[in-house]
Design an enzyme around this catalytic site. Structure first.
Site, PDB file in Angstrom:
ATOM      1  N   ARG A  42     -37.123  15.721  30.002  1.00 39.28           N
ATOM      2  CA  ARG A  42     -35.861  14.435  29.164  1.00 39.28           C
ATOM      3  C   ARG A  42     -34.531  14.257  29.619  1.00 39.28           C
ATOM      4  O   ARG A  42     -34.385  13.463  30.284  1.00 39.28           O
ATOM      5  CB  ARG A  42     -35.186  15.723  28.513  1.00 39.28           C
ATOM      6  CG  ARG A  42     -35.709  16.309  27.191  1.00 39.28           C
ATOM      7  CD  ARG A  42     -35.609  17.525  26.282  1.00 39.28           C
ATOM      8  NE  ARG A  42     -36.079  16.866  24.332  1.00 39.28           N
ATOM      9  CZ  ARG A  42     -35.752  18.199  23.155  1.00 39.28           C
ATOM     10  NH1 ARG A  42     -34.342  18.287  23.593  1.00 39.28           N
ATOM     11  NH2 ARG A  42     -36.139  17.870  22.504  1.00 39.28           N
TER      12      ARG A  42
ATOM     13  N   GLY B 294     -43.522  16.316  18.373  1.00 49.25           N
ATOM     14  CA  GLY B 294     -43.606  16.859  19.755  1.00 49.25           C
ATOM     15  C   GLY B 294     -44.967  17.891  19.903  1.00 49.25           C
ATOM     16  O   GLY B 294     -45.749  17.850  21.068  1.00 49.25           O
TER      17      GLY B 294
ATOM     18  N   LYS C 159     -47.983  20.815   7.357  1.00 48.81           N
ATOM     19  CA  LYS C 159     -47.748  20.826   5.876  1.00 48.81           C
ATOM     20  C   LYS C 159     -47.318  19.856   5.528  1.00 48.81           C
ATOM     21  O   LYS C 159     -46.756  18.965   6.137  1.00 48.81           O
ATOM     22  CB  LYS C 159     -45.940  21.978   5.779  1.00 48.81           C
ATOM     23  CG  LYS C 159     -46.101  23.655   6.433  1.00 48.81           C
ATOM     24  CD  LYS C 159     -44.792  23.860   6.323  1.00 48.81           C
ATOM     25  CE  LYS C 159     -44.401  25.225   6.584  1.00 48.81           C
ATOM     26  NZ  LYS C 159     -42.505  25.602   6.278  1.00 48.81           N
TER      27      LYS C 159
ATOM     28  N   GLY D  50     -37.622  15.413  14.811  1.00 44.78           N
ATOM     29  CA  GLY D  50     -36.267  15.548  13.133  1.00 44.78           C
ATOM     30  C   GLY D  50     -36.047  14.339  13.548  1.00 44.78           C
ATOM     31  O   GLY D  50     -36.160  13.365  12.385  1.00 44.78           O
TER      32      GLY D  50
HETATM   33  P1  AMP Z   1     -46.325  19.848  12.736  1.00 47.90           P
HETATM   34  O1  AMP Z   1     -45.276  21.238  12.966  1.00 47.90           O
HETATM   35  O2  AMP Z   1     -46.408  19.903  10.860  1.00 47.90           O
HETATM   36  O3  AMP Z   1     -47.183  18.725  13.103  1.00 47.90           O
HETATM   37  O4  AMP Z   1     -47.855  20.924  13.158  1.00 47.90           O
HETATM   38  C1  AMP Z   1     -48.149  21.327  13.881  1.00 47.90           C
HETATM   39  C2  AMP Z   1     -49.107  22.827  13.863  1.00 47.90           C
HETATM   40  O5  AMP Z   1     -50.407  22.413  13.103  1.00 47.90           O
HETATM   41  C3  AMP Z   1     -50.009  22.749  15.156  1.00 47.90           C
HETATM   42  O6  AMP Z   1     -49.831  23.822  16.211  1.00 47.90           O
HETATM   43  C4  AMP Z   1     -51.590  22.531  14.589  1.00 47.90           C
HETATM   44  O7  AMP Z   1     -52.000  23.117  15.797  1.00 47.90           O
HETATM   45  C5  AMP Z   1     -51.000  22.869  12.883  1.00 47.90           C
HETATM   46  N1  AMP Z   1     -52.220  22.363  12.588  1.00 47.90           N
HETATM   47  C6  AMP Z   1     -52.612  21.298  12.959  1.00 47.90           C
HETATM   48  N2  AMP Z   1     -53.749  21.184  11.464  1.00 47.90           N
HETATM   49  C7  AMP Z   1     -54.491  22.888  11.651  1.00 47.90           C
HETATM   50  C8  AMP Z   1     -55.509  23.647  10.563  1.00 47.90           C
HETATM   51  N3  AMP Z   1     -56.506  22.468  10.002  1.00 47.90           N
HETATM   52  N4  AMP Z   1     -54.668  24.984  10.783  1.00 47.90           N
HETATM   53  C9  AMP Z   1     -54.162  25.279  10.953  1.00 47.90           C
HETATM   54  N5  AMP Z   1     -53.041  25.015  12.283  1.00 47.90           N
HETATM   55  C10 AMP Z   1     -53.227  24.106  11.766  1.00 47.90           C
END
Ligand code: AMP
Length: 392
Positions: free
Chosen positions: A35, A348, A196, A371
């Site tokens: 950064r 990230g 999510k 964010g």
């Molecule tokens: P996000 O912060 O919502 O973009 O989530 C990112 C995280 O989701 C990363 O750490 C990924 O490893 C995890 N992720 C993606 N696909 C899966 C999955 N099928 N099962 C569990 N974790 C996952």
């Protein structure tokens, strides 16, 4: 209209530069200086043209109190090495002592102490904003990652300046993110993954009128698949978002946007071990941990046919091999089609997945905003951007 750094008159002026130097520090040592390093071009350009440069940042969450472990001293040391020039660390970010240091012609670069040592920073307190503004004649914001915060140094203080504008990093974010909302080159493919659905609802809703194709992978895909009645075994799912997922699928159809879900999966057992490929549904005691090979090929084909791709969220548990294969194929396909396919990577984890493949240099734009990037893509007005707007 937001003024660019090149258009600001900095001659003989004192410049206040807001940066995001919220870097990880372990026992007084910076463990990841990215950064700071990415703001160096802005710093160097200001130094070529201005009289004095004040650099201001927050670091960690000191909760409005002076806490030595959140001092910017390690950042000062890093800047001294990177710029090969003296950098004075002021004992505070406002007040008469700081003003004396800033007004001493011997001090060209002054790093102000952590803005969040004052609770007024996060409260966007007007007097505090004015005290910060009093230090300089020009305000430049290069902290895109904090642009969604209505804090004094990001929002409140800008109104006190006649000369204000965007630093090079913030400008680059605007240059690449704005066309996504205004007029994306078509076919415009959006790939969403990650943990999510709930984090991405705003982005999906805002982008649906603009995208040509929406590809959904990662854990969030299982909420959509379950809403369609497909067995997903023990995969991550947001039970309370099933109706919403069904609604989003209807909304996509109403916009004529194909919403593509995985047709096969790389699954693991309950310990996330013993990988196997499953077509269609997922057996009861297994978890979907990556998009399967057929889906990966389908997503890669869509990338090749696109003019512009936005990707937010890994399509699998990319931190654990072999569940990184889907995300790797997408990153490599984007790189192979660079620069014909304009690629914007947001978030990230997705940036980390791309970096793990070593193809960061073959991606059009890696957005560092987290964010802030998501809120921008949701179409929300970011306080840090609004504060820089001027009537043209
Ligand atoms: P996000 O912060 O919502 O973009 O989530 C990112 C995280 O989701 C990363 O750490 C990924 O490893 C995890 N992720 C993606 N696909 C899966 C999955 N099928 N099962 C569990 N974790 C996952």
């Amino acid at each position: 209209m937001i003024r660019k750094l090149a258009d600001l008159d900095l001659r003989d002026k004192t410049v206040f530069l807001r940066v995001d130097f919220n870097v990880p520090i372990d026992q007084g040592k910076i463990t990841e200086p990215h950064r700071i390093d990415s703001a160096l071009p802005t710093i160097r350009e200001i130094l070529q043209r201005a009289k004095t440069l004040l650099i201001a940042s927050h670091l960690g969450r000191p909760d409005g109190k002076v806490q030595p472990k959140y001092s910017l001293a390690p950042v000062r040391d890093h800047l001294v090495r990177a710029l090969n020039q003296a950098v004075i660390l002021a004992p505070d970010c406002i007040g008469s002592d700081v003003e004396r240091i800033v007004n001493d012609p011997a001090n060209r670069i002054v790093l102000l102490e952590n803005l969040r040592f004052h609770k007024e920073e996060e409260k966007n307190d007007r007097n505090f904003a004015q005290a910060l503004a009093k230090l300089a004649e020009v305000y430049i914001d290069d902290a895109f990652g904090a642009a969604h915060r209505a804090h004094a140094s990001i929002s409140g203080m800008a109104e006190f300046f006649k000369i204000k504008g965007a630093g090079l990093l913030l400008q680059k974010e605007l240059d690449y993110l704005s066309p996504i909302l205004a007029n994306p080159a078509k076919p415009f493919v959006t790939i969403l993954g990650g943990a999510k659905v709930s984090d991405k609802i705003g982005v999906i809703k805002n982008l649906l009128p603009k995208v040509s194709l929406l590809l959904i992978g990662g854990a969030m895909a299982y909420t959509f698949l379950k809403a369609k009645g497909i067995a997903i075994g023990k995969s991550l799912v947001e039970q309370d978002k099933l109706e919403l997922a069904a609604e989003l699928m209807k909304e996509a159809a109403a916009h004529g946007v194909p919403l593509i879900l995985p047709v096969d999966h790389v699954t693991g057992d309950l310990e996330k071990k013993n990988p196997a490929t499953n077509d269609g549904s997922i057996p009861p005691q297994r978890l979907g941990l990556d998009i399967g090979p057929k889906t990966a090929v389908q997503f890669a084909d869509a990338i090749r046919k696109a003019k512009m791709v936005l990707w937010n969220g890994p399509v699998g548990l990319f931190e654990v091999a072999p569940f990184d294969q889907g995300s790797r194929l997408l990153a490599n396909t984007l790189a192979e089609n660079y620069p014909r396919v304009v690629s914007v990577i947001a978030g990230g984890d997705t940036v980390a997945a791309v970096s793990a493949c070593g193809v960061e240099n073959k991606i059009t734009h890696l957005s560092t905003g987290g964010g802030a990037t998501l809120e921008f893509l949701e179409g929300r007005e970011l306080p840090g951007i609004k504060a820089l707007e001027e009537n043209s």
